[in-house]
Design a protein around this motif. Structure first.
Motif, mmCIF file in Angstrom:
data_model
loop_
_atom_site.group_PDB
_atom_site.id
_atom_site.type_symbol
_atom_site.label_atom_id
_atom_site.label_comp_id
_atom_site.label_asym_id
_atom_site.label_seq_id
_atom_site.Cartn_x
_atom_site.Cartn_y
_atom_site.Cartn_z
ATOM 1 N N THR A 183 17.437 5.219 0.466
ATOM 2 C CA THR A 183 16.828 5.658 1.218
ATOM 3 C C THR A 183 15.248 5.124 1.622
ATOM 4 O O THR A 183 14.078 4.924 0.169
ATOM 5 C CB THR A 183 17.224 6.940 1.616
ATOM 6 O OG1 THR A 183 16.062 7.038 2.589
ATOM 7 C CG2 THR A 183 15.990 7.839 0.850
ATOM 8 N N ASN A 185 12.703 7.180 3.189
ATOM 9 C CA ASN A 185 12.951 8.531 3.740
ATOM 10 C C ASN A 185 12.266 10.035 3.382
ATOM 11 O O ASN A 185 13.324 10.265 3.152
ATOM 12 C CB ASN A 185 14.061 8.252 5.264
ATOM 13 C CG ASN A 185 13.436 10.041 6.859
ATOM 14 O OD1 ASN A 185 12.547 10.462 6.079
ATOM 15 N ND2 ASN A 185 13.311 9.284 7.693
ATOM 16 N N GLU A 188 14.862 12.746 4.349
ATOM 17 C CA GLU A 188 16.293 12.213 3.802
ATOM 18 C C GLU A 188 16.186 12.570 1.863
ATOM 19 O O GLU A 188 17.946 13.406 1.606
ATOM 20 C CB GLU A 188 16.658 11.287 4.097
ATOM 21 C CG GLU A 188 16.682 10.766 5.180
ATOM 22 C CD GLU A 188 18.198 11.424 6.105
ATOM 23 O OE1 GLU A 188 18.551 11.522 6.136
ATOM 24 O OE2 GLU A 188 17.288 11.882 6.931
ATOM 25 N N LYS A 191 15.868 16.750 1.856
ATOM 26 C CA LYS A 191 17.649 17.114 2.443
ATOM 27 C C LYS A 191 18.861 17.445 2.229
ATOM 28 O O LYS A 191 19.593 17.862 1.726
ATOM 29 C CB LYS A 191 17.846 16.287 4.333
ATOM 30 C CG LYS A 191 16.596 17.143 5.146
ATOM 31 C CD LYS A 191 17.113 16.302 6.860
ATOM 32 C CE LYS A 191 18.948 16.347 7.556
ATOM 33 N NZ LYS A 191 19.158 15.635 8.622
ATOM 34 N N TYR A 192 18.420 16.018 1.325
ATOM 35 C CA TYR A 192 19.426 15.405 0.111
ATOM 36 C C TYR A 192 19.379 16.388 -1.250
ATOM 37 O O TYR A 192 20.629 17.001 -1.030
ATOM 38 C CB TYR A 192 19.204 14.044 -0.520
ATOM 39 C CG TYR A 192 20.724 14.392 -1.436
ATOM 40 C CD1 TYR A 192 21.548 13.628 -1.395
ATOM 41 C CD2 TYR A 192 19.475 13.851 -2.866
ATOM 42 C CE1 TYR A 192 22.615 13.830 -2.695
ATOM 43 C CE2 TYR A 192 20.848 14.401 -4.223
ATOM 44 C CZ TYR A 192 22.142 14.193 -3.750
ATOM 45 O OH TYR A 192 23.174 13.664 -4.800
#
Length: 388
Positions: A183, A185, A188, A191-192
């Motif tokens: 990614t 970002n 992201e 969140k992961y």
């Protein structure tokens, strides 16, 4: 054991300088989009320690004097620290690539202390976050996982010709196992790392009386597949999944030809064991309570996931069976779960309809669990002892 995020600097926390690959003036410092916000959230909400690992080619030479590096580097750290972002350790290798230093990424010379101290550090569940192929290979060499971050999410076209040749000769199966997220970002990444706690565990318990297999994901979506061979008991277990949002698969083969005792008991034991194994004790609310009406019935369940087993049961049933389950087995299920999950459960229920009474108890139990396992985003254990 402490999990670590080994974080690269240039191209990961701050933008890479593509002209000479040196951040040697304050004008070149540009933070990666939203990196400060999400590094702060990761550090405060999740359970990782931050360690910076950076190659700074030729630092200390005439082409890259240290008096141009450290004031800028310290300013970067100061900005991060103003937002509560601290690195436990910072490792910087000053060598050139042709020197083949054991300290230069992807080599792990600077990081042996973390590998050798296996009682303190959980390297297997740690990550290297970086924009270079060397960061991915560092993760592989450490035995942890990689989050590969690239501007515009381009992980191949931006390679140098040398990197393309090197990449083409690598074992892609190893890379696929090492890289868990690609990614550009930081949202992201956050969140992961946050939601990867949704892991599922399968646990089996086989005795001469029963063969129990339970698959559980604590942070799920309320999906279930339950077959104990006892219809009404299946119905009650389904309530746990629906109302706690845990994903639960249960398959039991047992001596139902005798009675339901061993199946219900061993289900409670096994369910409690797998729940305790999956329970993440840092950063959860620990306590849960719920009061729920169901027509004429009113039930209350209070739970403490504090590591001590105790069941208080205040629910009287005036029928010998509900469906095909003996009412005395309801107490036994929760007692077995409490003992295996090492938790306190207080259950109180009143009402006339016996079916409604036990169903409302299971629903209350589920909602109380949902509250107790809720993440509180402090990464703290709610105990003055410091452990549960």
């Amino acid at each position: 054991m402490q999990k670590i995020l080994f974080i690269d600097r240039d191209g990961t926390i701050i933008e890479e300088n593509n002209k000479n690959y040196q951040i040697d003036s304050i004008e070149k410092v540009k933070f990666y989009p939203r990196v400060i916000s999400y590094l702060s959230k990761i550090l405060n909400e999740l359970d990782y320690e931050f360690i910076m690992v950076s190659n700074q080619d030729g630092l200390g030479t005439n082409k890259f004097p240290e008096n141009k590096f450290w004031p800028i580097h310290n300013n970067i750290l100061s900005v991060l620290e103003s937002e509560g972002i601290f690195f436990k350790y910072i490792h910087i290798d000053k060598s050139f690539k042709n020197e083949k230093s054991n300290n230069r990424k992807p080599n792990i010379g600077m990081l042996y202390e973390y590998l050798n101290n296996k009682l303190s550090y959980n390297i297997k569940d740690s990550f290297v976050i970086g924009d270079r192929l060397t960061d991915v290979l560092l993760a592989n060499n450490l035995g942890c996982k990689s989050i590969w971050i690239k501007k515009n999410n381009d992980h191949y076209e931006n390679f140098t010709e040398e990197e393309k040749v090197y990449y083409s000769n690598l074992d892609k199966e190893i890379l696929n196992k090492t890289i868990k997220l690609k990614t550009d970002n930081w949202k992201e990444i956050y969140k992961y790392l946050k939601y990867k706690r949704k892991k599922r565990l399968v646990y089996k318990r086989i005795t001469l009386e029963t063969n129990v297999e339970i698959s559980l994901c604590i942070y799920g979506n309320g999906k279930y597949n339950i077959n104990t061979g006892i219809g009404f008991f299946d119905h009650l277990l389904e309530q746990i999944s629906v109302h706690s949002l845990m994903d639960i698969n249960i398959k039991i083969i047992g001596d139902n030809n005798i009675d339901e005792h061993h199946i219900v008991e061993d289900c409670g034991i096994t369910f409690g064991k797998i729940f305790n194994k999956l329970l993440y004790k840092k950063g959860i609310e620990r306590y849960g309570f719920y009061i729920l009406p169901m027509d004429d019935c009113l039930s209350k369940v209070v739970i403490d996931l504090g590591g001590r087993e105790q069941l208080s049961w205040k629910a009287k049933f005036y029928r010998e069976k509900i469906g095909n389950v003996s009412t005395e087995m309801f107490y036994h299920f929760f007692k077995s779960f409490s003992s295996s999950a090492k938790c306190n459960i207080h259950i109180d229920s009143t009402g006339i309809n016996e079916h409604h009474k036990i169903e409302s108890i299971f629903k209350c139990f589920s909602r109380a669990i949902k509250m107790a396992i809720k993440k509180n985003y402090t990464n703290k254990i709610f105990s003055s002892k410091g452990l549960l």
